[in-house]
Motif scaffolding. Structure first.
Motif, PDB file in Angstrom:
ATOM      1  N   ARG A 135       0.828  -1.200   0.000  1.00  0.00           N
ATOM      2  CA  ARG A 135       0.000   0.000   0.000  1.00  0.00           C
ATOM      3  C   ARG A 135       0.863   1.251   0.000  1.00  0.00           C
ATOM      4  O   ARG A 135       0.533   2.235  -0.654  1.00  0.00           O
ATOM      5  CB  ARG A 135      -0.952   0.006   1.201  1.00  0.00           C
ATOM      6  N   GLN A 136       1.978   1.231   0.746  1.00  0.00           N
ATOM      7  CA  GLN A 136       2.872   2.382   0.747  1.00  0.00           C
ATOM      8  C   GLN A 136       3.346   2.695  -0.668  1.00  0.00           C
ATOM      9  O   GLN A 136       3.364   3.846  -1.093  1.00  0.00           O
ATOM     10  CB  GLN A 136       4.061   2.102   1.666  1.00  0.00           C
ATOM     11  N   PHE A 137       3.694   1.676  -1.433  1.00  0.00           N
ATOM     12  CA  PHE A 137       4.094   1.889  -2.824  1.00  0.00           C
ATOM     13  C   PHE A 137       2.908   2.283  -3.700  1.00  0.00           C
ATOM     14  O   PHE A 137       3.048   3.114  -4.605  1.00  0.00           O
ATOM     15  CB  PHE A 137       4.785   0.639  -3.371  1.00  0.00           C
ATOM     16  N   ASP A 138       1.737   1.699  -3.445  1.00  0.00           N
ATOM     17  CA  ASP A 138       0.555   2.052  -4.240  1.00  0.00           C
ATOM     18  C   ASP A 138       0.237   3.536  -4.136  1.00  0.00           C
ATOM     19  O   ASP A 138      -0.069   4.194  -5.134  1.00  0.00           O
ATOM     20  CB  ASP A 138      -0.665   1.237  -3.779  1.00  0.00           C
ATOM     21  N   VAL A 139       0.286   4.082  -2.921  1.00  0.00           N
ATOM     22  CA  VAL A 139      -0.058   5.493  -2.726  1.00  0.00           C
ATOM     23  C   VAL A 139       1.080   6.401  -3.177  1.00  0.00           C
ATOM     24  O   VAL A 139       0.869   7.341  -3.945  1.00  0.00           O
ATOM     25  CB  VAL A 139      -0.394   5.759  -1.240  1.00  0.00           C
ATOM     26  N   ASN A 140       2.298   6.129  -2.698  1.00  0.00           N
ATOM     27  CA  ASN A 140       3.394   7.076  -2.876  1.00  0.00           C
ATOM     28  C   ASN A 140       4.055   7.035  -4.239  1.00  0.00           C
ATOM     29  O   ASN A 140       4.638   8.037  -4.666  1.00  0.00           O
ATOM     30  CB  ASN A 140       4.472   6.848  -1.808  1.00  0.00           C
ATOM     31  N   ILE A 141       3.973   5.897  -4.942  1.00  0.00           N
ATOM     32  CA  ILE A 141       4.658   5.825  -6.244  1.00  0.00           C
ATOM     33  C   ILE A 141       3.730   5.424  -7.378  1.00  0.00           C
ATOM     34  O   ILE A 141       3.677   6.091  -8.406  1.00  0.00           O
ATOM     35  CB  ILE A 141       5.909   4.905  -6.165  1.00  0.00           C
ATOM     36  N   PHE A 142       2.941   4.350  -7.219  1.00  0.00           N
ATOM     37  CA  PHE A 142       2.123   3.914  -8.342  1.00  0.00           C
ATOM     38  C   PHE A 142       0.958   4.864  -8.623  1.00  0.00           C
ATOM     39  O   PHE A 142       0.598   5.085  -9.787  1.00  0.00           O
ATOM     40  CB  PHE A 142       1.628   2.477  -8.123  1.00  0.00           C
ATOM     41  N   GLY A 143       0.368   5.445  -7.569  1.00  0.00           N
ATOM     42  CA  GLY A 143      -0.680   6.439  -7.785  1.00  0.00           C
ATOM     43  C   GLY A 143      -0.144   7.663  -8.501  1.00  0.00           C
ATOM     44  O   GLY A 143      -0.763   8.201  -9.424  1.00  0.00           O
ATOM     45  N   LEU A 144       1.017   8.123  -8.072  1.00  0.00           N
ATOM     46  CA  LEU A 144       1.695   9.247  -8.723  1.00  0.00           C
ATOM     47  C   LEU A 144       1.972   8.936 -10.193  1.00  0.00           C
ATOM     48  O   LEU A 144       1.714   9.760 -11.085  1.00  0.00           O
ATOM     49  CB  LEU A 144       2.994   9.528  -7.963  1.00  0.00           C
ATOM     50  N   ALA A 145       2.485   7.745 -10.450  1.00  0.00           N
ATOM     51  CA  ALA A 145       2.829   7.371 -11.822  1.00  0.00           C
ATOM     52  C   ALA A 145       1.581   7.274 -12.697  1.00  0.00           C
ATOM     53  O   ALA A 145       1.596   7.692 -13.872  1.00  0.00           O
ATOM     54  CB  ALA A 145       3.578   6.043 -11.825  1.00  0.00           C
ATOM     55  N   ARG A 146       0.489   6.738 -12.156  1.00  0.00           N
ATOM     56  CA  ARG A 146      -0.714   6.584 -12.972  1.00  0.00           C
ATOM     57  C   ARG A 146      -1.317   7.934 -13.333  1.00  0.00           C
ATOM     58  O   ARG A 146      -1.717   8.155 -14.487  1.00  0.00           O
ATOM     59  CB  ARG A 146      -1.753   5.734 -12.225  1.00  0.00           C
ATOM     60  N   LEU A 147      -1.374   8.864 -12.384  1.00  0.00           N
ATOM     61  CA  LEU A 147      -1.887  10.196 -12.710  1.00  0.00           C
ATOM     62  C   LEU A 147      -1.003  10.877 -13.747  1.00  0.00           C
ATOM     63  O   LEU A 147      -1.499  11.571 -14.650  1.00  0.00           O
ATOM     64  CB  LEU A 147      -1.973  11.053 -11.449  1.00  0.00           C
ATOM     65  N   THR A 148       0.292  10.674 -13.645  1.00  0.00           N
ATOM     66  CA  THR A 148       1.206  11.227 -14.646  1.00  0.00           C
ATOM     67  C   THR A 148       0.894  10.667 -16.023  1.00  0.00           C
ATOM     68  O   THR A 148       0.863  11.402 -17.019  1.00  0.00           O
ATOM     69  CB  THR A 148       2.660  10.920 -14.245  1.00  0.00           C
ATOM     70  N   GLN A 149       0.648   9.366 -16.104  1.00  0.00           N
ATOM     71  CA  GLN A 149       0.278   8.758 -17.385  1.00  0.00           C
ATOM     72  C   GLN A 149      -1.002   9.371 -17.947  1.00  0.00           C
ATOM     73  O   GLN A 149      -1.138   9.573 -19.164  1.00  0.00           O
ATOM     74  CB  GLN A 149       0.088   7.250 -17.219  1.00  0.00           C
ATOM     75  N   LEU A 150      -1.947   9.669 -17.067  1.00  0.00           N
ATOM     76  CA  LEU A 150      -3.242  10.174 -17.520  1.00  0.00           C
ATOM     77  C   LEU A 150      -3.172  11.609 -18.048  1.00  0.00           C
ATOM     78  O   LEU A 150      -3.889  11.968 -18.974  1.00  0.00           O
ATOM     79  CB  LEU A 150      -4.262  10.088 -16.387  1.00  0.00           C
ATOM     80  N   VAL A 151      -2.319  12.437 -17.433  1.00  0.00           N
ATOM     81  CA  VAL A 151      -2.269  13.841 -17.867  1.00  0.00           C
ATOM     82  C   VAL A 151      -1.280  14.078 -18.999  1.00  0.00           C
ATOM     83  O   VAL A 151      -1.406  15.059 -19.740  1.00  0.00           O
ATOM     84  CB  VAL A 151      -1.933  14.791 -16.696  1.00  0.00           C
ATOM     85  N   THR A 152      -0.301  13.197 -19.164  1.00  0.00           N
ATOM     86  CA  THR A 152       0.752  13.433 -20.151  1.00  0.00           C
ATOM     87  C   THR A 152       0.233  13.629 -21.577  1.00  0.00           C
ATOM     88  O   THR A 152       0.682  14.557 -22.267  1.00  0.00           O
ATOM     89  CB  THR A 152       1.794  12.298 -20.098  1.00  0.00           C
ATOM     90  N   PRO A 153      -0.711  12.824 -22.079  1.00  0.00           N
ATOM     91  CA  PRO A 153      -1.177  13.062 -23.454  1.00  0.00           C
ATOM     92  C   PRO A 153      -1.766  14.456 -23.654  1.00  0.00           C
ATOM     93  O   PRO A 153      -1.573  15.067 -24.714  1.00  0.00           O
ATOM     94  CB  PRO A 153      -2.236  11.971 -23.652  1.00  0.00           C
ATOM     95  N   HIS A 154      -2.468  14.966 -22.662  1.00  0.00           N
ATOM     96  CA  HIS A 154      -3.065  16.295 -22.772  1.00  0.00           C
ATOM     97  C   HIS A 154      -1.985  17.378 -22.775  1.00  0.00           C
ATOM     98  O   HIS A 154      -2.056  18.339 -23.559  1.00  0.00           O
ATOM     99  CB  HIS A 154      -4.051  16.522 -21.633  1.00  0.00           C
TER     100      HIS A 154
END
Length: 285
Positions: free
Chosen positions: A104-123
């Motif tokens: 969970r620590q990795f899910d919140v602190n790194i994977f959540g961050l990475a997924r939001l980055t993936q979502l905004v990058t195309p825009h």
């Protein structure tokens, strides 16, 4: 779509308290259309009253994150700044922290961050401009005992951000790492409580007591932390700079601590960490 033609848009995660809340306010003051994301929307009533737009978002839930980004694009047609601030500190001896909590620590602190980055990058790539601000910590450059899982996630944020900066530079997207030092928020108290719950008895009890007191020492004496606004101001400067620095070490202790880590060999640095943790524990006995 009027916002899209007149004002830049920012998404700030972890905005229900501390650095995230201060950053949302700062960016609104600078003229951004600000979307404040957190799981606890009820804690953002004051932000909403200031014209900031709250979004219920769990960064570990893909559907939740995607829905939030889709809403921003539908409302404004653009996203100019993403501040990945959501995170927490999971403390405890590495052998005491259950595997599911480490994940969970990795899910919140790194994977959540990475997924939001993936979502905004195309825009941002389509716009030819944008800022991705990843809130790391001085704990992404140094370490203390009983914080192994937390430090592992922040070291990961640093490495991911460095690679990301190179990948996105050709598209006009700037990647900035924020490395806060000691900050007066609820973070330390929450981390200390979890530490004592997991390692407050048994083999690590004495160390856990001292580290817990160090984590909660920002409110007094020489260990006093900086206000969250100090970090928010740095983020505000970064997203207005044409060529922002790759890193901003900001807040109490951040610059000297990271500088010392670069200079000192491991055995010397280790002794310094042990001394500071012991001093913090004694000061609050």
């Amino acid at each position: 779509m009027s916002d899209a033609t007149t004002r830049r848009t920012a998404l700030v995660t972890g905005a229900s308290s501390g650095i995230g809340m201060a950053t949302a306010r700062k960016l609104a003051d600078l003229g951004f259309v600000v979307y404040a994301a957190a799981r606890r929307v009820e804690r953002m009533k004051e932000l909403e009253a200031q014209g900031i737009r709250p979004i219920a978002m769990d960064v570990t839930d893909d559907a939740s994150a995607a829905a939030g980004v889709d809403r921003i694009i539908a409302d404004t047609g653009r996203i100019d700044v993403l501040v990945n601030n959501a995170g927490y500190g999971s403390y405890g001896a590495i052998e005491d922290v259950p595997p599911e909590e480490a994940r969970r620590q990795f899910d919140v602190n790194i994977f959540g961050l990475a997924r939001l980055t993936q979502l905004v990058t195309p825009h941002m790539r389509e716009q030819g401009d944008g800022y991705i601000v990843n809130v790391s910590s001085m704990g992404g450059k140094l370490y203390m005992p009983l914080g192994g899982w937390y430090h592992a996630t922040k070291f990961a944020v640093e490495g991911l951000s460095d690679s990301l900066r190179l990948e996105l530079a050709p598209f006009g997207i700037k990647v900035v790492i924020i490395e806060p030092g000691a900050i007066e928020t609820e973070w330390g108290g929450i981390a200390a409580d979890a530490l004592l719950e997991r390692s407050g008895s048994g083999a690590y009890a004495d160390s856990a007591r001292r580290v817990a007191k160090a984590l909660t020492s920002e409110a007094s004496g020489p260990f006093r932390g900086s206000s969250p606004e100090v970090v928010a101001n740095a983020i505000g400067r970064a997203v207005r700079a044409k060529h922002p620095r790759s890193r901003y070490a900001i807040g109490a202790g951040a610059k000297p601590a990271t500088y010392a880590r670069r200079l000192l060999p491991d055995p010397v640095y280790d002794r310094g960490v042990r001394f500071l943790v012991s001093a913090a524990g004694r000061r609050r006995d």
